[in-house]
Design a protein around this motif. Structure first.
Motif, PDB file in Angstrom:
ATOM      1  N   ARG A 178       0.825  -1.215   0.000  1.00  0.00           N
ATOM      2  CA  ARG A 178       0.000   0.000   0.000  1.00  0.00           C
ATOM      3  C   ARG A 178       0.863   1.270   0.000  1.00  0.00           C
ATOM      4  NH1 ARG A 178      -5.343  -0.335   1.416  1.00  0.00           N
ATOM      5  NH2 ARG A 178      -5.333   1.807   0.616  1.00  0.00           N
ATOM      6  N   LEU A 179       2.107   1.164   0.469  1.00  0.00           N
ATOM      7  CA  LEU A 179       3.008   2.331   0.493  1.00  0.00           C
ATOM      8  C   LEU A 179       3.999   2.340  -0.674  1.00  0.00           C
ATOM      9  CD1 LEU A 179       3.883   2.464   4.317  1.00  0.00           C
ATOM     10  CD2 LEU A 179       2.117   3.743   3.093  1.00  0.00           C
TER      11      LEU A 179
ATOM     12  N   LEU B   9       5.231   8.822  -6.364  1.00  0.00           N
ATOM     13  CA  LEU B   9       4.307   9.937  -6.146  1.00  0.00           C
ATOM     14  C   LEU B   9       5.060  11.177  -5.664  1.00  0.00           C
ATOM     15  CD1 LEU B   9       1.295  10.600  -6.256  1.00  0.00           C
ATOM     16  CD2 LEU B   9       1.103   9.852  -3.887  1.00  0.00           C
ATOM     17  N   THR B  10       6.010  10.978  -4.767  1.00  0.00           N
ATOM     18  CA  THR B  10       6.810  12.100  -4.262  1.00  0.00           C
ATOM     19  C   THR B  10       7.654  12.711  -5.364  1.00  0.00           C
ATOM     20  OG1 THR B  10       6.878  11.193  -2.022  1.00  0.00           O
ATOM     21  CG2 THR B  10       8.619  12.745  -2.626  1.00  0.00           C
ATOM     22  N   PHE B  11       8.258  11.859  -6.186  1.00  0.00           N
ATOM     23  CA  PHE B  11       9.079  12.358  -7.291  1.00  0.00           C
ATOM     24  C   PHE B  11       8.224  13.122  -8.295  1.00  0.00           C
ATOM     25  CE2 PHE B  11      10.726  11.829 -11.601  1.00  0.00           C
ATOM     26  CZ  PHE B  11      11.996  12.381 -11.457  1.00  0.00           C
ATOM     27  N   ASP B  12       7.040  12.596  -8.588  1.00  0.00           N
ATOM     28  CA  ASP B  12       6.197  13.183  -9.620  1.00  0.00           C
ATOM     29  C   ASP B  12       5.600  14.516  -9.187  1.00  0.00           C
ATOM     30  OD1 ASP B  12       4.965  13.123 -12.171  1.00  0.00           O
ATOM     31  OD2 ASP B  12       3.108  12.383 -11.285  1.00  0.00           O
TER      32      ASP B  12
ATOM     33  N   ILE C 191       3.098  10.158   1.598  1.00  0.00           N
ATOM     34  CA  ILE C 191       2.934   8.784   2.060  1.00  0.00           C
ATOM     35  C   ILE C 191       1.457   8.393   1.968  1.00  0.00           C
ATOM     36  CG2 ILE C 191       3.326   7.165   3.936  1.00  0.00           C
ATOM     37  CD1 ILE C 191       5.887   8.366   2.853  1.00  0.00           C
ATOM     38  N   ARG C 192       0.606   9.264   2.443  1.00  0.00           N
ATOM     39  CA  ARG C 192      -0.836   9.003   2.432  1.00  0.00           C
ATOM     40  C   ARG C 192      -1.349   8.847   0.994  1.00  0.00           C
ATOM     41  NH1 ARG C 192      -5.418   9.976   5.599  1.00  0.00           N
ATOM     42  NH2 ARG C 192      -7.161   9.041   4.461  1.00  0.00           N
ATOM     43  N   GLY C 193      -0.758   9.599   0.065  1.00  0.00           N
ATOM     44  CA  GLY C 193      -1.205   9.517  -1.320  1.00  0.00           C
ATOM     45  C   GLY C 193      -1.037   8.121  -1.891  1.00  0.00           C
TER      46      GLY C 193
END
Length: 303
Positions: A179-180, A186-189, A195-197
């Motif tokens: 799930r993580l 996501l952080t890079f993009d 984390i929640r995303g």
């Protein structure tokens, strides 16, 4: 709900190697040099202690006191090893994300030292911290419930309950990890630590993600074992004999002489290729799936 191909994602690491062979070669050379420097530093700083620890860990009934004694004075080495791993994997995982999500940003072989890498380091630290916290919480819960089982139904019930709960705990840990798994991409993009995303984006997609990651992990294991066997055979052929094959699996870090045997030299030369191939096979699926879920065109990435 946007879908993705679990099979294609599982093979994305191989496809990246095929389409970006020059980049992979640069990464392998840099990783080989880094591994060589770290190995020499480790042997010089704590070679005999590392060898003693490996011997003790191989013994089922080893004395905990002896293990602790062998670890004396190795705190700085462990700290250096942790920081080295964090820096190297932050740079490489950011490179993988850049290769998949920004394929046209190929300057410096997709490797940088900047804000993206710092955010990736923070994500790595936070995700591993969460997983570590979940692990310890599950261990405590399993121990308590198993203890209650022993008190109520005897040792047999307690052991059985402990085994079942242990398997359930492993499953729970795998669930959280999957799930993580989009946190880095996501952080890079987005340019923001998220984390929640990842938890939100992987909702309802656990099983296909598990299948894709499982296939990728099995493929990485096959590649790893194949390359290790090749390294062992080549090392033996260069003069190490049959005994040299063991050096490929369990190198002697007592001194530079025992480490750099014929098999050791071959292993060192191939270490970068081995590390980068396994890295790409295991970690390329996550940003690839993320890109597919976002409807990105991956033609520039995979040709």
């Amino acid at each position: 709900m946007q879908q993705f191909s679990a099979t294609d994602a599982a093979l994305s690491g191989f496809r990246l190697v095929r389409e970006h062979l020059k980049t992979v070669g640069v990464w392998a050379i840099l990783m080989t040099v880094a591994s060589l420097i770290v190995s020499i530093a480790t042997i010089k700083l704590a070679g005999p202690q590392m060898a003693t620890m490996m011997e003790l860990s191989a013994e089922p009934s080893s004395d905990p006191q002896a293990t602790l004694k062998a670890m004396e004075g190795m705190g700085p080495l462990f700290l250096f090893s942790g920081l080295y791993s964090l820096v190297v994997y932050s740079v490489l995982l950011t490179g993988v994300n850049r290769l998949v999500l920004r394929p046209r940003d190929g300057a410096s072989a997709y490797l940088r030292l900047g804000a993206d890498e710092l955010r990736q380091a923070a994500v790595l630290f936070l995700v591993n911290l969460i997983l570590l916290g979940v692990y310890f919480a599950l261990v405590i819960v399993v121990a308590i419930i198993a203890g209650i089982g022993v008190a109520i139904g005897g040792s047999a019930i307690g052991v059985a309950l402990g085994v079942l709960l242990g398997l359930a705990a492993v499953a729970a840990l795998v669930f959280v990890a999957i799930r993580l798994s989009f946190a880095g991409a996501l952080t890079f993009d987005t340019g923001k630590i998220s984390i929640r995303g990842s938890w939100d984006l992987t909702k309802g997609r656990f099983w296909p993600l598990l299948g894709s990651y499982f296939v990728a992990t099995v493929l990485a294991l096959v590649v790893y074992l194949l390359l290790v066997v090749i390294i062992a055979v080549v090392g033996a052929a260069l003069g190490g004999g049959i005994a040299a094959m063991g050096d490929a699996f369990n190198p002697d870090m007592t001194s530079l002489a025992t480490f750099f045997t014929p098999a050791g030299i071959v292993r060192t030369l191939f270490s970068g290729v081995l590390s980068i191939l396994v890295l790409l096979i295991v970690f390329a699926p996550a940003p690839t799936i993320y890109a597919q879920l976002k409807g990105r065109d991956l033609s520039d990435t995979f040709g």
